[in-house]
Design a protein around this motif. Structure first.
Motif: not given
Length: 551
Positions: A374-379, A381-385, A424-427, A538-541
């Motif tokens: 749950l903590f990861f999901k709350a981060e 996208p940049h922090r997740q990567r 989120d979808l990558k390019r 590089g990510v479509l949000h």
């Protein structure tokens, strides 16, 4: 400059000599000392090999084997026989103890079945015995061994290749200067040891079959000849891989598996299994029958083709329940080995809730993995990567190639049942949609019903050009219907804020979908261009807001 004998035998400089400045590896002709093997003129010691009796009707694992499967069966049977023999020995010892009998040394010869090798330094032979020792000879010593083999050896060559022999020849004691060294081995190890000794001179092996090479590999591990382990590992990698051989390589003794020389072989075995069974849905029955090492190899892969991480969790639970019927054993293996194969942060919140009430998991472990997820999901996208790239060997934050893309969902109950879904979808994923592909999100639930998002590359309504479309669908089929207000948005440069792109209302029934064929009102080429305002790092949000009312 004076050079001592100790300097010449320094293992840091002469051992493991596969890596020389001239770049010549194993088998280099400049280091071929085959001419000196068992040659009295180029030897300074005599190696006396005592071949001890093994278990009844016992052979080496590779003797008589024509396939890797036979080698595996022989080794398994051998371990079972040794276990039974040890149990009988324990019973005999207990009986002797109860009868107040003195301890006996009977059976000492068998202690070296799979343990550390034993070497003894002996006085040199004298008289006629010395004359006969000039040549390799077979002799019988019925009191201590089945037979004895004597081989002329060069201590420098053996010490340079093996820390074991280095210690034998340089222990600093008077015995290390004696001419004869006695090595006691089991009968099953004889052929492999002779091949190993020959390799230490010639850096080549005669065996070419997997069973025989595995026997030599085991001997090389026992006598610490890393160069031979590397050589065997390379030859085994060059042979055709099968599920049986891959599993066997992963279930070799721990001392072999920990050796750096064998890592390329085990890595190849893991990759083979991961590739073979990457479509885990198609091969589910095969994977369910794999041992623990095989399951770990398959589920560690980033390329695993599964609908979602929920499916991985369900599979792990199914496998554990089949292989470990006892709850206590199942909890232990889930906690120590299997839980790290599940990437909990990519599971749906609906499934994470079920973990907390799953009796198969220790409650403390279940709480920890769910909280971390749950903590990861709350981060962001940049922090997740960043977390995924800094994870190291563990891959719990690394996203697999799921068939259904993970989503983040925020749910509200008041004033209406509502949810906000982030996709989120990558390019690269968007590029792969052209010219008529589509990608689906994982299911999310609202009002007791399952919904999903789907991104498409399709033609616009006049079929003039390709464009990017986004749709909302309802999973369940049935008579239940919902009036849904929905709005699609996308994060846009330069501000990075979500900008509304399309909104509408639709009365859903099971199996229906609604959306917009050209979400951004531009051709596909403009959407995918380098200066497109819709790809940020590089990510479509994408974001979808849903509010439902009972119809």
């Amino acid at each position: 400059m004076k050079v001592s004998a100790a300097d010449l035998f320094d293992p840091r400089t002469v051992m493991d000599s596969d890596y020389l400045p001239d770049g010549k590896g194993v088998g280099g002709s400049d280091r071929d000392f085959a001419f000196a093997f068992n040659n009295n003129y180029f030897s300074d010691r005599v190696l006396r090999i005592e071949i001890m009796a093994g278990l009844p009707e016992h052979k080496s694992d590779g003797e008589g084997c024509t396939s890797i499967a036979e080698w595996a069966r022989n080794r398994k049977r051998r371990r079972e026989e040794i276990k039974k023999e040890n149990e009988l020995a324990v019973c005999r010892d207990e009986l002797i103890s109860k009868c107040d009998q003195p301890d006996t040394e009977d059976g000492v010869a068998y202690e070296n079945q799979d343990d550390e090798p034993v070497a003894m330094i002996e006085e040199p032979p004298s008289g006629d015995e010395a004359d006969h020792s000039n040549d390799s000879s077979w002799s019988m010593d019925c009191s201590t061994a089945l037979r004895v083999k004597t081989i002329h050896i060069n201590s420098a060559i053996l010490a340079a290749k093996s820390p074991f022999f280095y210690k034998v020849f340089s222990n600093g004691m008077r015995e290390s200067e004696q001419r004869q060294v006695t090595l006691r081995i089991n009968e099953s190890e004889e052929a492999a040891l002779l091949e190993l000794l020959n390799f230490m001179y010639s850096e080549t092996l005669r065996p070419t079959t997997a069973p025989a090479l595995l026997d030599v590999l085991m001997a090389a591990d026992k006598f610490e000849v890393a160069s031979c382990m590397r050589y065997c590992s390379r030859l085994l990698r060059d042979l055709p891989m099968t599920p049986e051989s891959a599993l066997l390589y992963l279930e070799l003794p721990s001392s072999v598996l920990m050796a750096e020389a064998v890592k390329p072989l085990t890595d190849a075995a893991k990759q083979y299994l991961a590739t073979l069974y990457k479509d885990i849905t198609r091969f589910q029955e095969d994977v369910l029958n794999l041992p623990l090492t095989g399951v770990e190899a398959v589920l560690s892969s980033d390329e695993l083709q599964v609908a979602s991480e929920d499916a991985v969790f369900d599979f792990v639970l199914k496998w554990a329940r089949a292989q470990y019927p006892k709850l206590e054993d199942r909890r232990e293996i889930l906690g120590s080995r299997l839980s790290r194969l599940i990437r909990f942060p990519y599971m749906t919140c609906r499934k994470l809730r079920k973990i907390l009430s799953c009796n198969d998991f220790d409650h403390e472990l279940a709480s920890k993995v769910v909280l971390d997820a749950l903590f990861f999901k709350a981060e962001t996208p940049h922090r997740q990567r960043t977390l995924a790239s800094d994870e190291g060997p563990s891959k719990r934050f690394v996203e697999r190639a799921y068939k259904y893309r993970p989503v983040k969902v925020v749910e509200f109950e008041l004033p209406h049942q509502q949810c906000i879904v982030y996709l989120d979808l990558k390019r690269k994923e968007c590029e792969n949609l052209f010219p008529s592909g589509r990608v689906y999100s994982q299911a999310f639930h609202l009002g007791g019903q399952g919904f999903f998002l789907s991104a498409h590359c399709n033609m616009d309504q006049q079929s003039a050009f390709h464009c990017f479309g986004l749709f909302l669908g309802m999973q369940e089929k049935g008579s239940v219907s919902f009036a849904v207000d929905y709005e699609f948005s996308a994060r846009t440069k330069p501000g990075g804020e979500f900008v509304s792109k399309y909104k509408g209302n639709y009365i859903f029934t099971g199996g229906k979908a609604v959306g917009y064929r050209n979400l951004f009102a531009i051709p596909w080429q403009s959407f995918m261009a380098e200066d497109s305002p819709y790809f940020i790092n590089g990510v479509l949000h994408l974001r979808a807001e849903l509010t439902i009312k009972q119809h």
